[in-house]
Design an enzyme around this catalytic site. Structure first.
Site, PDB file in Angstrom:
ATOM      1  N   ASN A  89       0.825  -1.213   0.000  1.00 18.02           N
ATOM      2  CA  ASN A  89       0.000   0.000   0.000  1.00 18.02           C
ATOM      3  C   ASN A  89       0.858   1.261   0.000  1.00 18.02           C
ATOM      4  O   ASN A  89       2.017   1.256   0.432  1.00 18.02           O
ATOM      5  CB  ASN A  89      -0.971   0.001   1.183  1.00 18.02           C
ATOM      6  CG  ASN A  89      -0.289  -0.082   2.536  1.00 18.02           C
ATOM      7  OD1 ASN A  89       0.678  -0.826   2.713  1.00 18.02           O
ATOM      8  ND2 ASN A  89      -0.789   0.665   3.505  1.00 18.02           N
ATOM      9  N   MET A  90       0.276   2.357  -0.496  1.00 24.98           N
ATOM     10  CA  MET A  90       1.008   3.615  -0.678  1.00 24.98           C
ATOM     11  C   MET A  90       0.086   4.787  -0.361  1.00 24.98           C
ATOM     12  O   MET A  90      -1.014   4.880  -0.903  1.00 24.98           O
ATOM     13  CB  MET A  90       1.516   3.698  -2.121  1.00 24.98           C
ATOM     14  CG  MET A  90       2.339   4.915  -2.464  1.00 24.98           C
ATOM     15  SD  MET A  90       3.041   4.810  -4.150  1.00 24.98           S
ATOM     16  CE  MET A  90       1.551   4.925  -5.147  1.00 24.98           C
ATOM     17  N   GLU A  91       0.552   5.680   0.526  1.00 28.73           N
ATOM     18  CA  GLU A  91      -0.218   6.857   0.944  1.00 28.73           C
ATOM     19  C   GLU A  91       0.633   8.109   0.781  1.00 28.73           C
ATOM     20  O   GLU A  91       1.861   8.020   0.674  1.00 28.73           O
ATOM     21  CB  GLU A  91      -0.623   6.725   2.423  1.00 28.73           C
ATOM     22  CG  GLU A  91      -1.362   5.455   2.770  1.00 28.73           C
ATOM     23  CD  GLU A  91      -1.391   5.181   4.267  1.00 28.73           C
ATOM     24  OE1 GLU A  91      -2.066   4.216   4.662  1.00 28.73           O
ATOM     25  OE2 GLU A  91      -0.732   5.918   5.041  1.00 28.73           O
ATOM     26  N   HIS A 102      -3.908   0.744  -2.849  1.00 28.33           N
ATOM     27  CA  HIS A 102      -3.995  -0.435  -1.997  1.00 28.33           C
ATOM     28  C   HIS A 102      -2.985  -1.487  -2.468  1.00 28.33           C
ATOM     29  O   HIS A 102      -2.541  -1.477  -3.617  1.00 28.33           O
ATOM     30  CB  HIS A 102      -5.408  -1.000  -2.029  1.00 28.33           C
ATOM     31  CG  HIS A 102      -6.442  -0.061  -1.487  1.00 28.33           C
ATOM     32  ND1 HIS A 102      -7.556  -0.496  -0.804  1.00 28.33           N
ATOM     33  CD2 HIS A 102      -6.543   1.298  -1.517  1.00 28.33           C
ATOM     34  CE1 HIS A 102      -8.297   0.535  -0.435  1.00 28.33           C
ATOM     35  NE2 HIS A 102      -7.701   1.637  -0.872  1.00 28.33           N
ATOM     36  N   GLU A 104      -3.235  -4.606  -3.179  1.00 27.39           N
ATOM     37  CA  GLU A 104      -3.671  -5.423  -4.310  1.00 27.39           C
ATOM     38  C   GLU A 104      -3.464  -4.680  -5.628  1.00 27.39           C
ATOM     39  O   GLU A 104      -2.982  -5.260  -6.617  1.00 27.39           O
ATOM     40  CB  GLU A 104      -5.151  -5.794  -4.158  1.00 27.39           C
ATOM     41  CG  GLU A 104      -5.451  -6.673  -2.955  1.00 27.39           C
ATOM     42  CD  GLU A 104      -5.826  -5.875  -1.711  1.00 27.39           C
ATOM     43  OE1 GLU A 104      -6.648  -6.367  -0.930  1.00 27.39           O
ATOM     44  OE2 GLU A 104      -5.292  -4.757  -1.514  1.00 27.39           O
ATOM     45  N   CYS A 129     -10.629  -5.281   0.621  1.00 27.13           N
ATOM     46  CA  CYS A 129     -11.760  -4.371   0.808  1.00 27.13           C
ATOM     47  C   CYS A 129     -12.623  -4.367  -0.458  1.00 27.13           C
ATOM     48  O   CYS A 129     -12.228  -4.870  -1.510  1.00 27.13           O
ATOM     49  CB  CYS A 129     -11.268  -2.961   1.126  1.00 27.13           C
ATOM     50  SG  CYS A 129     -10.453  -2.144  -0.271  1.00 27.13           S
ATOM     51  N   CYS A 132     -10.963  -2.948  -3.604  1.00 26.59           N
ATOM     52  CA  CYS A 132     -10.025  -3.827  -4.309  1.00 26.59           C
ATOM     53  C   CYS A 132     -10.727  -4.992  -4.997  1.00 26.59           C
ATOM     54  O   CYS A 132     -10.293  -5.442  -6.057  1.00 26.59           O
ATOM     55  CB  CYS A 132      -8.965  -4.337  -3.342  1.00 26.59           C
ATOM     56  SG  CYS A 132      -7.787  -3.058  -2.866  1.00 26.59           S
TER      57      CYS A 132
END
Length: 295
Positions: A89-91, A102, A104, A129, A132
């Site tokens: 994941n990347m924010e 996300h 996935e 989720c 995804c």
């Protein structure tokens, strides 16, 4: 990131750690495992296919960039070639949460940008989720896709997403990752723009016709590309910038090293990524120049 991989090695079963260390600590490790390497790990560890994929998840999660949630998620997809691709994941600080990627999505786009035309299965830390599940339903292999979680039996994607809405409901026959080569060309001879055109020619945008691609150049000269991955449900679509940023992280590079960006879009598209691309890059580094071309 390397320290996280070392931590994962320290926590892994000894037989796995011993065999995996020379691979994941190599300077040229690209967050993938070949089918041959995976078979060698199976033999050396006596783990089952499922057990080994689950045991590898901490190594995928080591690539997570989660400065907001500090919640590190890993995912691993197996491409049609048999190669395994890590994702995480990347924010982004200072950017609205809709730009988040996300795990996935990360693993799938990683495989896509490295030439896969579909994925057989995906292994994830936590139950996917709804976002995804919908993203995966766009895939060329959605009907056959298997989902593996720790301590769970493998299930099909459509067991997680029954009565799914997807491309076919909108009259679209070709899925995300299907082999395609659009024929866009650009008169601008700038090398980074030409790389963005290459990404554009891989893109999937049957709903808005905003076929688009982006290229990022790093200070060391490396270039990473991202193609737009559109979704029948619209919101789970993955912009080309995010796809390119995923490639940067999974190559062991950092956002601090981004030197320039180029975005190319179809002039007949119904939307544009330009404003969001500019604002997200500005949050990372306001000095990154962005070239933009409509073709």
């Amino acid at each position: 990131m390397k320290s996280r991989i070392e931590q994962a090695l320290a926590s892994a079963p000894e037989a796995l750690s011993k065999q995996l260390a020379p691979i994941v600590l190599a300077d040229d490790f690209d967050a993938t495992l070949s089918a041959q390497q995976f078979e060698q790990l199976l033999s050396a560890t006596s783990l089952s296919d499922k057990e080994l994929r689950v045991a590898l998840l901490p190594f995928a999660a080591a690539y997570s960039y989660a400065p907001i949630s500090e919640f590190y998620v890993g995912a691993i997809v197996r491409g049609l070639s048999g190669r395994l691709y890590f994702g995480a994941n990347m924010e982004f600080f200072g950017v609205q949460l809709g730009q988040t990627v996300h795990a996935e999505q990360s693993a799938i786009s990683h495989a896509w940008m490295k030439g896969e035309h579909g994925v057989k299965d995906i292994t994830i830390n936590f139950s996917p989720c709804g976002h995804c599940r919908q993203f995966m339903n766009e895939l060329s292999t959605a009907k056959e896709l298997k989902v593996q979680l720790p301590e769970r039996d493998e299930k099909s994607l459509h067991e997680y997403l029954p009565e799914a809405f997807g491309p076919a409901d909108l009259g679209i026959e070709s899925g995300l990752m299907a082999e395609v080569k659009h024929q866009f060309v650009c008169d601008d001879k700038d090398a980074l723009i030409q790389q963005a055109v290459e990404a554009m020619n891989m893109s999937h945008a049957p709903y808005t016709n905003n076929l688009s691609g982006l290229a990022l150049e790093l200070a060391n000269g490396r270039v990473f590309k991202g193609a737009y991955a559109e979704n029948a449900a619209f919101n789970p679509s993955l912009p080309p910038l995010q796809v390119a940023l995923i490639q940067v992280l999974l190559a062991g590079e950092t956002f601090d090293s981004i030197k320039a960006a180029a975005l190319v879009e179809n002039s007949e598209g119904k939307i544009s990524h330009l404003a969001d691309t500019q604002s997200t890059l500005e949050a990372l580094n306001p000095d990154i120049p962005v070239s933009f071309v409509n073709v």
